[in-house]
Design an enzyme around this catalytic site. Structure first.
Site, mmCIF file in Angstrom:
data_model
loop_
_atom_site.group_PDB
_atom_site.id
_atom_site.type_symbol
_atom_site.label_atom_id
_atom_site.label_comp_id
_atom_site.label_asym_id
_atom_site.label_seq_id
_atom_site.Cartn_x
_atom_site.Cartn_y
_atom_site.Cartn_z
ATOM 1 C CG ASN A 138 2.319 8.484 105.543
ATOM 2 O OD1 ASN A 138 2.245 8.575 106.765
ATOM 3 N ND2 ASN A 138 3.479 8.501 104.885
ATOM 4 C CG PHE A 142 5.019 7.801 114.687
ATOM 5 C CD1 PHE A 142 5.484 7.492 113.422
ATOM 6 C CD2 PHE A 142 5.792 8.634 115.488
ATOM 7 C CE1 PHE A 142 6.685 8.014 112.952
ATOM 8 C CE2 PHE A 142 6.994 9.156 115.028
ATOM 9 C CZ PHE A 142 7.440 8.849 113.762
ATOM 10 C CB SER A 201 7.693 10.771 110.828
ATOM 11 O OG SER A 201 8.179 9.503 110.463
ATOM 12 C CG ASN A 203 2.587 12.508 108.982
ATOM 13 O OD1 ASN A 203 2.208 13.516 108.388
ATOM 14 N ND2 ASN A 203 3.038 11.434 108.357
ATOM 15 C CB THR A 204 5.200 13.073 115.433
ATOM 16 O OG1 THR A 204 4.658 11.774 115.190
ATOM 17 C CG2 THR A 204 5.251 13.320 116.930
ATOM 18 C CE LYS A 241 12.879 6.601 107.106
ATOM 19 N NZ LYS A 241 11.881 5.540 106.931
ATOM 20 C CG ASN A 270 10.548 9.574 107.131
ATOM 21 O OD1 ASN A 270 9.480 9.336 106.561
ATOM 22 N ND2 ASN A 270 10.791 9.202 108.370
HETATM 23 C C1 LIG Z 1 2.087 4.853 104.512
HETATM 24 C C2 LIG Z 1 3.497 5.126 104.947
HETATM 25 C C3 LIG Z 1 3.813 5.032 106.294
HETATM 26 C C4 LIG Z 1 5.127 5.283 106.709
HETATM 27 N N1 LIG Z 1 5.421 5.165 108.034
HETATM 28 C C5 LIG Z 1 6.695 5.346 108.440
HETATM 29 C C6 LIG Z 1 7.051 5.161 109.797
HETATM 30 O O1 LIG Z 1 6.234 4.800 110.634
HETATM 31 N N2 LIG Z 1 8.336 5.391 110.148
HETATM 32 C C7 LIG Z 1 9.306 5.762 109.245
HETATM 33 O O2 LIG Z 1 10.467 5.934 109.615
HETATM 34 N N3 LIG Z 1 8.984 5.939 107.944
HETATM 35 C C8 LIG Z 1 7.730 5.735 107.533
HETATM 36 N N4 LIG Z 1 7.423 5.896 106.210
HETATM 37 C C9 LIG Z 1 8.462 6.333 105.258
HETATM 38 C C10 LIG Z 1 9.126 5.164 104.537
HETATM 39 O O3 LIG Z 1 9.779 4.312 105.441
HETATM 40 C C11 LIG Z 1 10.145 5.667 103.491
HETATM 41 O O4 LIG Z 1 11.183 6.347 104.170
HETATM 42 C C12 LIG Z 1 9.509 6.615 102.476
HETATM 43 O O5 LIG Z 1 8.226 6.190 102.118
HETATM 44 C C13 LIG Z 1 10.350 6.731 101.204
HETATM 45 O O6 LIG Z 1 10.456 5.497 100.528
HETATM 46 P P1 LIG Z 1 9.525 5.102 99.252
HETATM 47 O O7 LIG Z 1 9.593 6.247 98.291
HETATM 48 O O8 LIG Z 1 10.117 3.840 98.739
HETATM 49 O O9 LIG Z 1 8.154 4.920 99.791
HETATM 50 C C14 LIG Z 1 6.116 5.652 105.767
HETATM 51 C C15 LIG Z 1 5.775 5.740 104.411
HETATM 52 C C16 LIG Z 1 4.492 5.472 103.989
HETATM 53 C C17 LIG Z 1 4.171 5.572 102.524
#
Ligand SMILES: Cc1cc2nc3c(=O)[nH]c(=O)nc-3n(C[C@H](O)[C@H](O)[C@H](O)COP(=O)(O)O)c2cc1C
Length: 371
Positions: A138, A142, A201, A203-204, A241, A270
């Site tokens: 992704n 944000f 993250s 993406n910023t 985080k 993350n």
């Molecule tokens: C589509 C998507 C959007 C996410 N958006 C955020 C976010 O806004 N803020 C954040 O701290 N992590 C975000 N994450 C990261 C997740 O909170 C998590 O840390 C990461 O996906 C690892 O966990 P997983 O393997 O169970 O997905 C996002 C992940 C995905 C897949």
């Protein structure tokens, strides 16, 4: 304090019947796959909220999906978590459906990332599936309505424990980041069960630079001060985080800083900017483009970071482990490796709405078997 999982005598055993997961995998998931990943997310989330809004349904869902209430309780950060399995940040960015998600069996829901100002995020498409790896990429960036907009939905009593994850507005320059985080912390802190400063993250632009100790210290210090100011009667727990891409020494530095500043915990990890070890074809991976990779490909590094943090911190601070968790055994392993709580995101997309309760029941069974 770390908190611990305890199993009470009232635990009702058992996994869900395989039919429940199969229904989602055989029927619903293929239909959702016909839609672009982000549209499928919005559609499925809207359906869940709609169903949960019907009179009496949320109550019934809670009764059905939280059958092990009391069995897996975790006491941490002054909160009583019904089970240690939470939904990670990013799914409910604007805090519009945390009660419906909580009713599905999650022990807690982390909403956000919310930024100081509303922003649309990156251009679409910005969310991609890599089914061969059960992973997602992704670059949402944000997308959210801003921290002020979420406040009315977070006011008042609720049935679900809600952490709020805050980040920096894209157009705010890095040197003004602290003001942006502090504005969100002041608005939202009094309504959050815990607050997470997200500096990880991908993406910023420039966000992850804030993980460097010399930038993180004043940022976290200012957010802590802001929380104390707006919520003098209740100390709002504060966590940070971090990314899986931090070097080991930097993970240690964040742990040391968290102790120095009296933080309550660390959320690790993350998504990664790495693309190593994927089973998907190079073409499929390239088609996704830039962004954060999540799911099983980050599992190993996520556990490594967890172990490293726990070794560094001893029994101090809450660790919320997230990254690639899919099964009760994996939840159990994280807890054994020092996690206080865990979170999932990608597996919820692949496995569907029964996953949280399936994980909770499975962990209860494992805990009983090893008692
Ligand atoms: C589509 C998507 C959007 C996410 N958006 C955020 C976010 O806004 N803020 C954040 O701290 N992590 C975000 N994450 C990261 C997740 O909170 C998590 O840390 C990461 O996906 C690892 O966990 P997983 O393997 O169970 O997905 C996002 C992940 C995905 C897949």
């Amino acid at each position: 304090m770390c908190g611990s999982v305890s199993v009470s005598a009232t635990t009702r055993s058992g996994r869900l019947s395989p039919v429940e997961g199969t229904l989602y995998r055989a029927l619903i998931r293929p239909l959702l796959y016909l839609l672009p990943a982000e549209t499928a997310h919005h559609f499925a989330f809207a359906c869940l909220r709609l169903i949960a809004a019907l009179p009496g349904v949320r109550h019934l869902m809670r009764r059905w999906f939280h059958p092990d209430e009391g069995a897996l309780r975790v006491r941490a950060m002054g909160l009583d978590f019904p089970n240690p399995i939470g939904l990670a940040a990013g799914f409910d960015k604007d805090a519009v459906g945390y009660e419906a998600l909580g009713a599905l069996g999650f022990g807690f829901v982390e909403v956000g990332t919310l930024t100081g100002q509303p922003q649309p995020g990156n251009p679409k498409p910005r969310l991609f599936r890599l089914p061969k790896d059960r992973a997602l990429v992704n670059r949402m960036g944000f997308n959210n309505r801003g921290s002020a907009n979420a406040v009315p939905r977070l006011r008042g009593p609720r049935a679900t424990i809600v952490g709020v994850n805050i980040g920096k507005t894209k157009i705010v320059p890095e040197e003004d980041a602290i003001g942006d985080y502090v504005a969100s912390a002041k608005r939202i802190g009094p309504h959050a069960d815990y607050l997470v400063v997200n500096v990880s993250s991908p993406n910023t632009p420039g966000l992850r630079n804030l993980q460097a100790t010399e930038k993180l210290r004043p940022l976290l210090g200012a957010v802590r001060e802001a929380l104390n100011e707006v919520s003098p009667e209740r100390r709002v727990p504060l966590l940070v985080k971090i990314a899986p891409d931090l070097a080991d020494e930097d993970v240690d530095s964040v742990a040391d800083l968290a102790l120095e500043l009296g933080l309550d915990g660390i959320v690790a990890t993350n998504t990664t900017v790495g693309r190593d070890g994927l089973a998907s074809s190079a073409d499929d991976v390239e088609h996704c483009g830039t962004g954060g990779l999540s799911g099983p490909p980050i599992r190993e590094r996520s556990i490594e970071v967890l172990r490293r943090l726990r070794a560094r911190l001893g029994d101090q601070l809450v660790l919320i482990s997230v990254g690639g968790i899919e099964t009760p055994e994996q939840v159990w392993d994280r807890i054994q490796a020092g996690a206080t709580l865990v979170q999932i995101y990608t597996a919820f997309i692949y496995e569907g709405p029964m996953l949280p309760t399936r994980l909770a029941r499975g962990v209860a069974e494992l805990a009983r078997a090893r008692a």
